[in-house]
Scaffold this active site. Sequence first.
Site, short mmCIF file in Angstrom:
data_model
loop_
_atom_site.label_atom_id
_atom_site.label_comp_id
_atom_site.label_asym_id
_atom_site.label_seq_id
_atom_site.Cartn_x
_atom_site.Cartn_y
_atom_site.Cartn_z
N SER A 40 -31.98 -29.68 -47.78
CA SER A 40 -32.99 -28.94 -48.55
C SER A 40 -33.28 -27.55 -47.99
CB SER A 40 -34.29 -29.74 -48.60
OG SER A 40 -34.81 -29.93 -47.29
N TRP A 78 -32.06 -23.84 -47.40
CA TRP A 78 -33.34 -23.62 -48.07
C TRP A 78 -33.12 -23.57 -49.56
CZ3 TRP A 78 -37.52 -24.07 -45.15
CH2 TRP A 78 -37.43 -23.80 -43.79
N MET A 95 -30.31 -31.62 -52.11
CA MET A 95 -29.05 -32.21 -52.50
C MET A 95 -29.19 -33.74 -52.44
SD MET A 95 -26.88 -29.68 -53.05
CE MET A 95 -25.22 -30.36 -52.78
N GLU A 135 -74.24 -12.87 -46.87
CA GLU A 135 -75.43 -12.04 -47.07
C GLU A 135 -75.91 -11.44 -45.76
OE1 GLU A 135 -75.98 -15.66 -49.86
OE2 GLU A 135 -74.89 -15.14 -48.04
N HIS A 183 -73.37 -15.99 -42.55
CA HIS A 183 -73.10 -16.01 -43.97
C HIS A 183 -72.81 -14.60 -44.48
CE1 HIS A 183 -75.29 -20.09 -44.83
NE2 HIS A 183 -74.22 -20.22 -44.08
N ASP A 225 -37.59 -34.23 -41.56
CA ASP A 225 -37.56 -32.79 -41.26
C ASP A 225 -38.31 -32.39 -40.00
OD1 ASP A 225 -36.19 -32.55 -43.64
OD2 ASP A 225 -37.98 -32.02 -44.80
N CYS A 228 -80.53 -17.34 -45.93
CA CYS A 228 -80.18 -16.04 -46.52
C CYS A 228 -81.22 -15.59 -47.52
CB CYS A 228 -78.81 -16.12 -47.17
SG CYS A 228 -77.46 -16.28 -45.98
#
Length: 313
Positions: free
Chosen positions: A161, A163, A156, A44, A42, A193, A77
């Site tokens: 797409s 870019w 489109m 601490e 952590h 894609d 802690c």
Amino acid sequence: MAIALSQRGRGRTTSNPNVGCVIVKDGQVVGRGWTQPGGRPHAEAMALTDAGTGANNADIYVTLEPCAHISERGESCADLVVAARPARVVVANLDPDERTHRKGVDRMERAGISVSVGLMETEARQVMAGFFTRMEKGRPHITLKLAMSLDGCIAMANGESQWITGSRARAHTHLERARSDAILVGSGTVKADQPGMDVRLEGLEDRNPLPIVLGKAETLDHWQRISTPSAVSDLENVNWLLVEGGAATAASFLQAGLVDRLMIYRAPIVIGGGLPSVREFGLSGLGEAHGQWELVDRRILDKDSLEIYDRAA
């Protein structure tokens, strides 16, 4: 400083929060720490190790109440802080986890340490929003990212797409990926894609988030599938979820009321007749659309612009 340090762990500490800690003595920083990958050590513990004996009679600033519950992964802690004998501990937020809530503060106060709570509470909570959302709503903090033209199109009419936005805006998106535990797209985006969903920034290649697909899609290696937006509540070890679309997926998360933040990238182009960024998602009137979002940041990324909105309280 502790708030800034906490961001170094964002997207890498789940299911623990990304906490930051700074130890100051005689006006000098003697220890710094932030939650490490996997949630341990952590913040601490890191700061106290950094400070060594310098933590004695010092001031400790921490973005979240030091944990007080017993864990097989290490001492609490709160106990570590008590053993270090600082003069004062400044806590930004109480821990919403019932195992620690106020118990860490009480333990330190019983040991004679001065404790104050609430300094920069809102700012610290914002950078740990993933943890707070999961603890309070039972799901990740969800950011919906949209990249569009000035007239609100993401492609489109024929689907082209790549870019919409330029290289600097895309690099910023990859930085957001690196700060997320998981990234989600719809099955239509996967089919069209075949996205990589990885982080393509030098030095951050190891920060790839868990890829998730919404809906039906062919089995993909290392991907997780959920059937509905509400199923994000079942995701394990995800505090921060980035939703990248497309339009149907964006609409489904908006309709379910699950979006906490909007990131809208705008390119200085007009497409006309292209594919909309968000499909219809059930508004009965224009009045319902108002008052839902609050602008919290705006910046220029080369020729593109970025606007960030938080859901209004």
